[in-house]
Scaffold this active site. Structure first.
Site, PDB file in Angstrom:
ATOM      1  N   ARG A 171       0.818  -1.224   0.000  1.00 25.08           N
ATOM      2  CA  ARG A 171       0.000   0.000   0.000  1.00 25.08           C
ATOM      3  C   ARG A 171       0.853   1.277   0.000  1.00 25.08           C
ATOM      4  O   ARG A 171       0.504   2.281   0.612  1.00 25.08           O
ATOM      5  CB  ARG A 171      -0.926   0.042   1.219  1.00 25.08           C
ATOM      6  CG  ARG A 171      -2.003  -1.000   1.240  1.00 25.08           C
ATOM      7  CD  ARG A 171      -3.003  -0.769   0.100  1.00 25.08           C
ATOM      8  NE  ARG A 171      -4.206  -1.539   0.316  1.00 25.08           N
ATOM      9  CZ  ARG A 171      -4.381  -2.788  -0.083  1.00 25.08           C
ATOM     10  NH1 ARG A 171      -3.432  -3.429  -0.750  1.00 25.08           N
ATOM     11  NH2 ARG A 171      -5.517  -3.405   0.141  1.00 25.08           N
ATOM     12  N   SER A 247     -10.688  -0.526   2.671  1.00 20.73           N
ATOM     13  CA  SER A 247      -9.964  -0.614   3.947  1.00 20.73           C
ATOM     14  C   SER A 247      -9.552   0.775   4.413  1.00 20.73           C
ATOM     15  O   SER A 247      -8.909   1.513   3.663  1.00 20.73           O
ATOM     16  CB  SER A 247      -8.694  -1.448   3.771  1.00 20.73           C
ATOM     17  OG  SER A 247      -8.998  -2.719   3.281  1.00 20.73           O
ATOM     18  N   GLU A 344      -5.213   4.424   5.792  1.00 20.95           N
ATOM     19  CA  GLU A 344      -4.926   4.265   4.363  1.00 20.95           C
ATOM     20  C   GLU A 344      -5.359   5.463   3.521  1.00 20.95           C
ATOM     21  O   GLU A 344      -4.557   6.011   2.778  1.00 20.95           O
ATOM     22  CB  GLU A 344      -5.625   2.995   3.865  1.00 20.95           C
ATOM     23  CG  GLU A 344      -4.668   1.966   3.344  1.00 20.95           C
ATOM     24  CD  GLU A 344      -5.263   1.246   2.174  1.00 20.95           C
ATOM     25  OE1 GLU A 344      -4.913   1.614   1.051  1.00 20.95           O
ATOM     26  OE2 GLU A 344      -6.069   0.321   2.388  1.00 20.95           O
TER      27      GLU A 344
END
Ligand code: EPU
Length: 353
Positions: A171, A247, A344
């Site tokens: 990520r 997420s 995130e």
């Protein structure tokens, strides 16, 4: 093609998957790559005039937008896909940054190509995909990406980055670390005419069998795309129905010693091996659910009752409501497990200098 005039006071609630009500004071939608240089120059002038940063917006599926974004926004909506055969079984797929990611996955699968089939149904645009190195069901875009073209918004010059210059990680990428500097214009993927379904991630093989196949090994790329889409529809809330950005936290990585200790204390906590690392990844969703957050509602926002890793906007929620809820979740997971969760989605602070 020349640049359109910038738009002012543009409502953004339909341009972010959280459905947050936000207003752009200055926004330039870009539909043709020939507009990029002029658009970046215009945005730079506006940014200098206001003493604020330039924001690059794609599909808005990984952002938390402030109520008002004062600084200039460049909204990338360029389309176009071009296949280049390499003479062996490999094919390059050159894609303009504004293409919706899932359309690229279905086009690639329809052409019988392997590589991105497990990344089915991920919201957002192609330009945003390398920024957070999108990943799901055992694949990451970095595994088949060969090149990213991006304009440095400080100079308006376009650069070409090979995959090994993108600093890809879980990520993460140089484009995420150097936030505010790059406007991604085009991505090139290396796909293959030969391959077979990647089924290491739990549930993928079962979904292929459930779709009627005798064996996962006989699946075509399109059948994998459909099976993964089916898993996602079952597990994750649909942003078209309830605002969310997938997420909200990364799965934290810890040393093997810490992971072993946590497994002794919490035998059911799922932990996963991390590629090219001694560390182990912990399931953030499991820890959040264990702290009692799943389905919790806090005013206009909350935690999805389908998946504990997903924060949702029930309607009328603002970025600051989601950030406050996230801070409470981080504090409770830290208190119980001694592990710090990391957010995130990127917060776009509207008055950021
Ligand atoms: N789990 C719970 N409670 C929940 C949901 C999951 O305890 O409410 C536990 C279960 O034990 C499950 C485990 O967590 O087995 C893993 O769940 P899942 O397979 O959904 O994966 P994840 O680790 O929670 C990651 C990605 C997702 C991606 C899936 C599949 C991150 C931050 N998220 O989630 O990505 O779809 O794996 O590969 O790495 C996204 O980035 O927006 C996203 C959805």
């Amino acid at each position: 093609m020349t640049c359109p005039a910038p738009l002012t006071d543009v409502p953004l609630h339909q341009h972010n998957s959280f459905g947050i009500a936000s207003t752009a004071r200055w926004l330039l939608p870009l539909t043709d790559r020939s507009q990029f240089t002029e658009a970046v120059d215009l945005a730079r002038l506006e940014a200098r005039r206001q003493q604020r940063a330039i924001t690059v917006l794609g599909g808005g599926s990984n952002v938390l937008l402030d109520e008002v974004i004062e600084g200039p926004i460049l909204q990338v909506a360029t389309r176009g896909v071009h296949f280049e055969s390499l003479g062996n079984s490999d094919v390059l797929m050159h894609v303009e940054a504004g293409e919706p990611w899932h359309d690229v996955v279905t086009q690639s699968a329809a052409a019988g190509l392997w590589g991105i089939e497990n990344l089915s149904l991920i919201p957002g645009t192609v330009g945003a995909a390398p920024v957070q190195n999108i990943g799901a069901y055992g694949s990451e875009i970095s595994q088949c990406l060969t090149e990213v073209r991006a304009i440095d918004v400080r100079t308006a010059i376009e650069h070409t980055f090979a995959a090994n210059q993108c600093a890809f990680d879980y990520r993460d990428s140089r484009f995420k670390r150097e936030a505010g500097q790059w406007l991604i214009t085009r991505v090139t993927l290396r796909l293959s005419r030969t391959g077979k379904a990647r089924t290491d991630y739990p549930g993928v093989a079962a979904a292929l069998i459930a779709s009627g196949l005798a064996s996962p090994d006989s699946a075509s790329p399109a059948q994998v795309v459909n099976a993964i889409a089916e898993i996602r529809r079952r597990k994750l809330p649909d942003p078209a129905v309830i605002g969310n950005a997938g997420s909200f936290f990364k799965n934290p990585q810890v040393s093997t010693e810490i992971a072993s200790q946590l497994s002794l204390d919490w035998p059911k906590l799922p932990t996963f091996a991390v590629e090219r690392s001694e560390e182990r990844k912990l399931s953030a969703a499991w820890m959040i659910e264990a702290c009692g957050w799943k389905g919790h509602r806090q005013g206009a926002v909350g935690v999805s009752d389908q998946h504990a890793l997903v924060l949702v906007n029930h309607g009328g929620g603002r970025a600051r409501d989601l950030l406050a809820l996230a801070a409470d979740i981080i504090a409770s997971v830290e208190q119980r497990f001694g592990v710090t969760l990391e957010r995130e989605p990127v917060f776009i602070n509207g008055s950021m200098p």
